[in-house]
Structure formats: structure tokens, C-alpha cells
Design an enzyme around this catalytic site. Structure first.
Site, PDB file in Angstrom:
ATOM      1  N   HIS A   1      -7.632  -1.829   5.434  1.00  9.60           N
ATOM      2  CA  HIS A   1      -6.696  -0.880   6.038  1.00  9.60           C
ATOM      3  C   HIS A   1      -7.098   0.580   5.835  1.00  9.60           C
ATOM      4  O   HIS A   1      -6.290   1.484   6.055  1.00  9.60           O
ATOM      5  CB  HIS A   1      -5.292  -1.109   5.476  1.00  9.60           C
ATOM      6  CG  HIS A   1      -4.219  -0.343   6.187  1.00  9.60           C
ATOM      7  ND1 HIS A   1      -4.072  -0.343   7.562  1.00  9.60           N
ATOM      8  CD2 HIS A   1      -3.221   0.464   5.716  1.00  9.60           C
ATOM      9  CE1 HIS A   1      -3.059   0.418   7.902  1.00  9.60           C
ATOM     10  NE2 HIS A   1      -2.518   0.929   6.807  1.00  9.60           N
TER      11      HIS A   1
ATOM     12  N   HIS B   1       0.852  -1.195   0.000  1.00  6.08           N
ATOM     13  CA  HIS B   1       0.000   0.000   0.000  1.00  6.08           C
ATOM     14  C   HIS B   1       0.885   1.241   0.000  1.00  6.08           C
ATOM     15  O   HIS B   1       2.113   1.141   0.099  1.00  6.08           O
ATOM     16  CB  HIS B   1      -0.973  -0.004   1.178  1.00  6.08           C
ATOM     17  CG  HIS B   1      -0.327   0.074   2.527  1.00  6.08           C
ATOM     18  ND1 HIS B   1       0.440  -0.945   3.045  1.00  6.08           N
ATOM     19  CD2 HIS B   1      -0.342   1.047   3.481  1.00  6.08           C
ATOM     20  CE1 HIS B   1       0.860  -0.611   4.252  1.00  6.08           C
ATOM     21  NE2 HIS B   1       0.414   0.600   4.535  1.00  6.08           N
TER      22      HIS B   1
ATOM     23  N   HIS C   1       1.167   3.988   2.003  1.00  3.73           N
ATOM     24  CA  HIS C   1       1.622   4.761   3.155  1.00  3.73           C
ATOM     25  C   HIS C   1       3.140   4.902   3.106  1.00  3.73           C
ATOM     26  O   HIS C   1       3.855   3.999   2.663  1.00  3.73           O
ATOM     27  CB  HIS C   1       1.186   4.094   4.462  1.00  3.73           C
ATOM     28  CG  HIS C   1      -0.234   4.401   4.829  1.00  3.73           C
ATOM     29  ND1 HIS C   1      -1.023   3.553   5.574  1.00  3.73           N
ATOM     30  CD2 HIS C   1      -1.014   5.483   4.558  1.00  3.73           C
ATOM     31  CE1 HIS C   1      -2.223   4.090   5.741  1.00  3.73           C
ATOM     32  NE2 HIS C   1      -2.242   5.256   5.132  1.00  3.73           N
TER      33      HIS C   1
ATOM     34  N   ASP D   1      -0.550  -3.984   5.731  1.00  3.16           N
ATOM     35  CA  ASP D   1      -1.244  -3.545   6.936  1.00  3.16           C
ATOM     36  C   ASP D   1      -2.730  -3.863   6.820  1.00  3.16           C
ATOM     37  O   ASP D   1      -3.342  -3.630   5.765  1.00  3.16           O
ATOM     38  CB  ASP D   1      -1.057  -2.040   7.132  1.00  3.16           C
ATOM     39  CG  ASP D   1       0.395  -1.667   7.415  1.00  3.16           C
ATOM     40  OD1 ASP D   1       1.252  -2.571   7.413  1.00  3.16           O
ATOM     41  OD2 ASP D   1       0.654  -0.477   7.647  1.00  3.16           O
TER      42      ASP D   1
ATOM     43  N   ASP E   1       5.632   4.739   5.109  1.00  3.81           N
ATOM     44  CA  ASP E   1       6.568   3.792   5.724  1.00  3.81           C
ATOM     45  C   ASP E   1       6.724   2.515   4.907  1.00  3.81           C
ATOM     46  O   ASP E   1       7.507   1.635   5.269  1.00  3.81           O
ATOM     47  CB  ASP E   1       6.153   3.466   7.162  1.00  3.81           C
ATOM     48  CG  ASP E   1       4.756   2.876   7.281  1.00  3.81           C
ATOM     49  OD1 ASP E   1       3.848   3.365   6.579  1.00  3.81           O
ATOM     50  OD2 ASP E   1       4.561   1.944   8.090  1.00  3.81           O
TER      51      ASP E   1
END
Length: 308
Positions: A140, A63, A65, A211, A67
Site C-alpha cells: 500500500h 495502517h 492513513h 488497504d 481514514d
């Protein structure tokens, strides 16, 4: 086949854990490395390993994000600077192509190798003669995917002694027989190659999830996998936080492993609130439900043996 964890933390880099990245080492199988996510400083983590960036063949992004993707521009540029010239493919959710193109463009980064970006949907996203990768969307809040990496079954052992009894000597014909083909001998005899090959060698299955909250898609992707890599951002007592932030607890990861009938569970994506002894408590919580659980740390390595 080996899993090497380059980053096992959640959200932001911490002293004990960098952000997410996992290398699936397929050196014996295809002379290559596959990366799953590429958080900030992934290329720096690679410097402490035997991984060679030019051998990275595919990168799978769960995904968007930060991080999980902020390490991509640097790694792509360094791979080129260090002489990497073999093609590289990145698979990820919609938006990953724009992120890469803009990052490389504004930094005037020129790659010396062919880079392909595939924006994925659910289903089979990669397949060749040896491997298959299936993606499913998780839970998520933003599109987040899990990946099921399937090694296809290998042909069984050639029954050489049985062939020698028939007077069939080693040569190109052995390869045809091992493939299970029907072969005509010089004397006109026709044999079925399948009669001279042992049972196929079962391929391995590795499931790596992005996640997610607990969801049925996780169980489906992990069904009877040899290894499941599952996030464990929170402890059981913080399950409300896990739900609010679209994450899982260590116990929920163990529930997925148990329901899916996996052989081995590896926990990663650990919040920095759980350091030292506290992270071991996450492991113990999971083991109460699924005993064959391990907790990954940065640079942890796990060999995935062939099935017997």
C-alpha cells in the site's frame, strides 16, 4: 461470532458510507468486541449499534492513513468518560503509539483504564487459549497490514453415555476427561480421556485486510478462511487508478478469494465515485469470478456460523 461494519467508505466520509471501521463481535466466545480500524466518527457510528465501548477489548489498526485512525482519540476518551475501566490493547504499525500519546496529551485526555499500545511486525501478534491473530504486511505504499483471526479448535463433545456404561457419574472428573487427560477411577481403572470425547470442533478463520494492491500476502492470510474482508476501492475499468493509488479492484478481491479457497468474500472500502447502482456493479464484477461475494454497507451485519 459476527462482523458488523461501522464504516465502509474510502478516503473521506461520504453521505452513504463513513470511513473504515469493522467490529468483530465475540460476545459468545469471550464477552468482548474487537475493532479493526477506527476512522473518523467511528464512535458516532457505534451509537447506532448495540456495541458497548467498555466491551471493546482489542483494536487492530491496519495502517496509519487518517481514514483508518482519526476516530481513535475520541473513542478512547469517550470509553473512559462512560465508565469503561477494563484494559484495552491497540495493535498497529510503528507510529501508532506516538499518534495516540500526542492526541491524548494535547487534549488533556485522562483515561481511567489501562491502555497498552503494541507496535507490530509480521507474525503472531496476539494469542490466548481461544484465539490467534497473525499479521502480514501488504502492498500500500506505506506499511499496511492484514490480519488473520484464527479461532482455535474446541474440544469435542463428551460421550456421556459411554461414561455411564462404565459407571462413571457426572462430577469434576468429567472435566478432566473432556480435556483428554488420563484419569484413574476409584476402583483403580485407568482410562484415556481421548476415548470418551468426540472429534474436535473446528475453529473459524476470519481474514481482514487493510488497504492494498493485489499481493501474495493477501492470499496467504486468507488461505481457506471462512470469511475474507477485502477492499474494493475501484471497479475493474479503473484498474490503472487502483494500481497508481495502491488499492484493489473488486475483481482483484475476487481473485484473492478464489486463489485462497475462502468460503465467503465481503467487499468494503468503496470509493464514493461508486454510489447506488454503481456500487452494485462492483458486486456483480466480483461475483462473476467468485459467486459467494457480498457488498458491505454501513451497519451491515454478517454472522459467521460454527463449522459443522
Amino acid at each position: 461470532m459476527e462482523l458488523l461494519f461501522l464504516g465502509t467508505g474510502a478516503g473521506v466520509p461520504a453521505k452513504e458510507r463513513n470511513v473504515s471501521s469493522i467490529a468483530l463481535q465475540l460476545l459468545e466466545e469471550r464477552g468482548a468486541t474487537w475493532l479493526f480500524d477506527c476512522g473518523e466518527a467511528t464512535q458516532h457510528q457505534i451509537l447506532h449499534t448495540s456495541i458497548r465501548p467498555r466491551r471493546i477489548e482489542n483494536i487492530f489498526i491496519t495502517h496509519l492513513h487518517g481514514d483508518h485512525i482519526f476516530g481513535l482519540p475520541g473513542l478512547l476518551g469517550s470509553r473512559s468518560f462512560q465508565g469503561g475501566d477494563t484494559p484495552l490493547t491497540i495493535y498497529g504499525p510503528k507510529g501508532i503509539q506516538a499518534f495516540i500519546e500526542i492526541s491524548l496529551s494535547v487534549s488533556y485526555t485522562r483515561l481511567k483504564y489501562d491502555l497498552q499500545v503494541v507496535e507490530i511486525e509480521e507474525g503472531t501478534i496476539f494469542e490466548d487459549e481461544r484465539f490467534l491473530v497473525i499479521a502480514k504486511q501488504l502492498d500500500h505504499g506505506i506499511p499496511s497490514y492484514g490480519f488473520r483471526v484464527v479461532e482455535k479448535d474446541l474440544p469435542g463433545t463428551l460421550l456421556v453415555d459411554k461414561l455411564k456404561v462404565l459407571g462413571i457419574r457426572p462430577g469434576p472428573i468429567y472435566q478432566q476427561i473432556k480435556l483428554g487427560k488420563t484419569v484413574q477411577l476409584d476402583n483403580g481403572t485407568v482410562i484415556d480421556g481421548r476415548d470418551f470425547v468426540g472429534p474436535p470442533q473446528k475453529g473459524r478463520i476470519v481474514t481482514i485486510l487493510g488497504d492494498t494492491r493485489y499481493c501474495e500476502a493477501s492470499v496467504e492470510l486468507a488461505k481457506e478462511a471462512d470469511v475474507l474482508v477485502h477492499e474494493a476501492t475501484f471497479a475493474a475499468e479503473d484498474s490503472a487508478l487502483a494500481h497508481d493509488y495502491f488499492h484493489s479492484t473488486a475483481v482483484q478481491a475476487a481473485e484473492v478469494a478464489k486463489l485462497a479457497g475462502v468460503k465467503r468474500l465481503i467487499l468494503t472500502h468503496i470509493s464514493s465515485r461508486y454510489q447506488g447502482v454503481l456500487s452494485e456493479e462492483l458486486l456483480e464484477q466480483a461475483r462473476k469470478l467468485f459467486p459467494n461475494t457480498e457488498l458491505a454497507s454501513d451497519f451491515s451485519s454478517f454472522i459467521i456460523p460454527r463449522k459443522k
